[in-house]
Design a protein around this motif. Structure first.
Motif, PDB file in Angstrom:
ATOM      1  N   PRO A   1       0.826  -1.202   0.000  1.00  3.21           N
ATOM      2  CA  PRO A   1       0.000   0.000   0.000  1.00  3.21           C
ATOM      3  C   PRO A   1       0.857   1.246   0.000  1.00  3.21           C
ATOM      4  N   SER A   2       0.334   2.309  -0.594  1.00  2.00           N
ATOM      5  CA  SER A   2       1.048   3.588  -0.650  1.00  2.00           C
ATOM      6  C   SER A   2       0.242   4.625   0.100  1.00  2.00           C
ATOM      7  N   ALA A   3       0.833   5.195   1.136  1.00  2.00           N
ATOM      8  CA  ALA A   3       0.143   6.223   1.907  1.00  2.00           C
ATOM      9  C   ALA A   3       0.222   7.538   1.152  1.00  2.00           C
ATOM     10  N   SER A   4      -0.918   8.097   0.773  1.00  2.00           N
ATOM     11  CA  SER A   4      -0.959   9.337   0.018  1.00  2.00           C
ATOM     12  C   SER A   4      -1.846  10.332   0.722  1.00  2.00           C
ATOM     13  N   PRO A   5      -1.497  11.630   0.655  1.00  2.00           N
ATOM     14  CA  PRO A   5      -2.371  12.649   1.215  1.00  2.00           C
ATOM     15  C   PRO A   5      -3.752  12.610   0.557  1.00  2.00           C
ATOM     16  N   THR A   6      -4.705  13.274   1.188  1.00  2.00           N
ATOM     17  CA  THR A   6      -6.084  13.246   0.733  1.00  2.00           C
ATOM     18  C   THR A   6      -6.198  13.544  -0.755  1.00  2.00           C
ATOM     19  N   GLY A   7      -6.861  12.664  -1.480  1.00  2.00           N
ATOM     20  CA  GLY A   7      -7.142  12.894  -2.890  1.00  2.00           C
ATOM     21  C   GLY A   7      -6.015  12.536  -3.819  1.00  2.00           C
ATOM     22  N   GLN A   8      -4.859  12.097  -3.314  1.00  5.53           N
ATOM     23  CA  GLN A   8      -3.748  11.777  -4.191  1.00  5.53           C
ATOM     24  C   GLN A   8      -3.708  10.287  -4.480  1.00  5.53           C
TER      25      GLN A   8
ATOM     26  N   ASP B   1       7.009  16.520  -2.402  1.00  4.06           N
ATOM     27  CA  ASP B   1       6.044  15.430  -2.240  1.00  4.06           C
ATOM     28  C   ASP B   1       5.002  15.557  -3.347  1.00  4.06           C
ATOM     29  N   ILE B   2       5.413  15.220  -4.555  1.00  6.26           N
ATOM     30  CA  ILE B   2       4.586  15.462  -5.737  1.00  6.26           C
ATOM     31  C   ILE B   2       4.019  14.135  -6.215  1.00  6.26           C
ATOM     32  N   ARG B   3       2.808  13.827  -5.761  1.00  9.40           N
ATOM     33  CA  ARG B   3       2.145  12.557  -6.072  1.00  9.40           C
ATOM     34  C   ARG B   3       1.122  12.788  -7.177  1.00  9.40           C
ATOM     35  N   VAL B   4       1.627  12.853  -8.392  1.00  5.54           N
ATOM     36  CA  VAL B   4       0.808  13.113  -9.568  1.00  5.54           C
ATOM     37  C   VAL B   4       0.916  11.890 -10.479  1.00  5.54           C
ATOM     38  N   PRO B   5      -0.191  11.445 -11.082  1.00  3.99           N
ATOM     39  CA  PRO B   5      -0.130  10.267 -11.946  1.00  3.99           C
ATOM     40  C   PRO B   5       0.914  10.396 -13.054  1.00  3.99           C
ATOM     41  N   ALA B   6       1.426   9.255 -13.474  1.00  6.53           N
ATOM     42  CA  ALA B   6       2.451   9.229 -14.516  1.00  6.53           C
ATOM     43  C   ALA B   6       1.966   9.911 -15.790  1.00  6.53           C
ATOM     44  N   GLY B   7       2.826  10.736 -16.354  1.00  6.57           N
ATOM     45  CA  GLY B   7       2.508  11.451 -17.579  1.00  6.57           C
ATOM     46  C   GLY B   7       1.740  12.735 -17.383  1.00  6.57           C
ATOM     47  N   LYS B   8       1.338  13.044 -16.144  1.00  8.33           N
ATOM     48  CA  LYS B   8       0.597  14.272 -15.845  1.00  8.33           C
ATOM     49  C   LYS B   8       1.550  15.353 -15.328  1.00  8.33           C
ATOM     50  N   PHE B   9       1.004  16.552 -15.156  1.00  4.85           N
ATOM     51  CA  PHE B   9       1.815  17.714 -14.782  1.00  4.85           C
ATOM     52  C   PHE B   9       1.283  18.345 -13.495  1.00  4.85           C
ATOM     53  N   PRO B  10       2.121  18.596 -12.505  1.00  5.44           N
ATOM     54  CA  PRO B  10       1.633  19.274 -11.305  1.00  5.44           C
ATOM     55  C   PRO B  10       1.374  20.752 -11.566  1.00  5.44           C
ATOM     56  N   VAL B  11       0.381  21.292 -10.877  1.00  5.84           N
ATOM     57  CA  VAL B  11       0.114  22.726 -10.863  1.00  5.84           C
ATOM     58  C   VAL B  11      -0.265  23.085  -9.428  1.00  5.84           C
ATOM     59  N   VAL B  12       0.135  24.273  -8.981  1.00  6.31           N
ATOM     60  CA  VAL B  12      -0.179  24.731  -7.631  1.00  6.31           C
ATOM     61  C   VAL B  12      -1.123  25.920  -7.746  1.00  6.31           C
ATOM     62  N   LEU B  13      -2.326  25.783  -7.201  1.00  2.00           N
ATOM     63  CA  LEU B  13      -3.319  26.859  -7.211  1.00  2.00           C
ATOM     64  C   LEU B  13      -3.239  27.586  -5.878  1.00  2.00           C
TER      65      LEU B  13
ATOM     66  N   GLY C   1      -4.033  18.095 -18.755  1.00  2.00           N
ATOM     67  CA  GLY C   1      -3.380  17.044 -17.982  1.00  2.00           C
ATOM     68  C   GLY C   1      -2.713  17.522 -16.715  1.00  2.00           C
ATOM     69  N   TYR C   2      -3.055  18.724 -16.239  1.00  3.37           N
ATOM     70  CA  TYR C   2      -2.495  19.226 -14.984  1.00  3.37           C
ATOM     71  C   TYR C   2      -3.280  18.667 -13.795  1.00  3.37           C
ATOM     72  N   VAL C   3      -2.571  18.409 -12.708  1.00  4.57           N
ATOM     73  CA  VAL C   3      -3.170  17.906 -11.471  1.00  4.57           C
ATOM     74  C   VAL C   3      -2.726  18.805 -10.315  1.00  4.57           C
ATOM     75  N   PRO C   4      -3.643  19.420  -9.575  1.00  5.06           N
ATOM     76  CA  PRO C   4      -3.258  20.319  -8.479  1.00  5.06           C
ATOM     77  C   PRO C   4      -2.601  19.589  -7.310  1.00  5.06           C
ATOM     78  N   ILE C   5      -1.625  20.268  -6.712  1.00  7.48           N
ATOM     79  CA  ILE C   5      -1.037  19.876  -5.435  1.00  7.48           C
ATOM     80  C   ILE C   5      -0.965  21.150  -4.591  1.00  7.48           C
ATOM     81  N   THR C   6      -0.715  21.018  -3.292  1.00 10.10           N
ATOM     82  CA  THR C   6      -0.627  22.209  -2.456  1.00 10.10           C
ATOM     83  C   THR C   6       0.773  22.804  -2.507  1.00 10.10           C
ATOM     84  N   ALA C   7       0.887  24.038  -2.043  1.00  7.72           N
ATOM     85  CA  ALA C   7       2.193  24.692  -1.979  1.00  7.72           C
ATOM     86  C   ALA C   7       3.135  23.935  -1.052  1.00  7.72           C
ATOM     87  N   ALA C   8       2.606  23.437   0.074  1.00  9.52           N
ATOM     88  CA  ALA C   8       3.442  22.706   1.020  1.00  9.52           C
ATOM     89  C   ALA C   8       3.953  21.405   0.416  1.00  9.52           C
TER      90      ALA C   8
END
Length: 373
Positions: free
Chosen positions: A61-68, A137-149, A124-131
């Protein structure tokens, strides 16, 4: 080139934020591409299909923050297939008021926010938090791009619960959640940097309810100073007091100790180290990341030249006046045309996948995690 670009752009954003000027037409050539620690210039081409091939599931199992999502175990071959580049740049988008009628150039309407977020989701962008971003700690699906809102000032247009106990649909949180419902890969999260009256709320019970709802649903609520002053002209003690008072408030309201700070107007104190670490009245603060008010996409948190005390952001706006070359529409289009410069995830939070030519551009503290291909 990154330093001068940041300085000029940050001055532009500061001026707009202080006086609320309407953007006026401006001539000028597009700015040079951000120095994303690339070994060779990219060739202009359409962005690749963000849908990756099937990866190898991570063992256990992989422990991921909420929604990741849980990660995959990225091999060099898998990283090559998804064109991973975790040394690429990341857009950190900056928003202020989200209101139906704009009064200042930095305001956005709910519909403008919705259109921009839908565009991000389709790309294909996926939001993550600033922290999460600054911690790598960038848990974004393979081939996708992180974005910080990111949303500054804790304005009432950012979060408000309706009669049913859900975020009102015309608020920033409401729009984010609605876009995520229609685009399941678009993680509903953002960072809200607040002042002394989070979301326009004055009583502690309402503030706590708002903060705890957001944190409980995977959002970040963090520090933007007590009264939004220009920290560059304040005495050291006052700077630290401004920061500590919000930290204490957020801890009391249930947000935990904030890990990030957004500088009011993008202006750092003197010395600028006080923005990251300090103390007042027996309380210490120690931020993992301090964010500016504008400029260009941020370097990867793994890059040698990444500066956690001065992280670049992009003002959300169209391409008029100064925004012709500094704001979100320009930069998102630029990243579409320069996909080799963009951060592309390998889907594996335990590895940093990059083309072999970029190994020398990763900071030494991350080298043990490099997955080069």
């Amino acid at each position: 080139m990154v330093g001068p670009l940041i300085g000029v752009a940050n001055v532009v954003v500061v001026a707009v934020a202080i006086v609320g000027l309407t953007v006026v037409p401006s001539s000028g050539e597009p700015v040079p591409r951000p120095q994303a620690a690339l070994a060779a210039p990219p060739t202009a081409k359409p962005p690749h299909d963000p849908t990756p091939p099937q990866g190898t599931p991570s063992p256990g199992p992989s422990a991921s923050p909420t929604g990741q999502p849980p990660g995959v175990a990225a091999t060099p071959e898998f990283a090559r297939q998804v064109k991973a580049n975790e040394a690429g740049v990341v857009p950190v988008l900056m928003y202020h008021r989200i209101i139906k009628k704009r009064y200042a150039s930095i305001d956005r309407t709910p519909e403008q926010l919705r259109q921009e977020l839908e565009g991000l989701a389709k790309r294909g962008y996926v939001p993550i938090t600033a922290a999460e971003f600054v911690a790598g700690d960038i848990r974004v699906p393979a081939g996708k791009f992180p974005v910080v809102l990111t949303f500054d000032d804790g304005h009432e247009s950012h979060f408000r619960l309706d009669a049913s106990g859900n975020p009102a649909p015309d608020t920033a949180a409401g729009v984010i959640l609605d876009v995520a419902r229609r685009y399941p890969s678009f993680r509903p999260t953002a960072t809200f940097w607040v002042n002394r009256e989070p979301f326009g709320l004055r009583d502690e019970a309402s503030q706590a309810a708002a903060v705890r709802w957001l944190v409980g649903h995977g959002f970040e609520v963090a520090n933007h100073t007590w009264s939004h002053p220009n920290l560059g002209v304040l005495p050291k003690k006052t700077v630290q007091k401004q920061i500590v008072r919000v930290q204490r408030m957020l801890e009391k309201l249930g947000a935990g100790t904030p890990r990030t700070l957004a500088l009011p107007f993008g202006v750092a104190p003197h010395p600028r180290e006080l923005a990251r670490k300090g103390k007042w009245d027996g309380t210490r603060y120690d931020f993992t990341g301090v964010f500016l008010a504008g400029a260009e996409p941020s370097l990867s948190p793994y890059a040698k030249k990444f500066r956690p005390g001065a992280i670049q952001r992009i003002q959300s706006n169209g391409k008029k006046g100064e925004c012709r070359k500094w704001c979100s529409q320009y930069w998102l289009e630029w990243l579409d045309k320069h996909p080799d410069d963009r951060y592309v995830s390998d889907g594996d939070p335990g590895r940093i996948s990059i083309p072999s030519r970029l190994q020398g551009n990763v900071d030494a503290k991350w080298r043990g995690r490099i997955n080069a291909y």
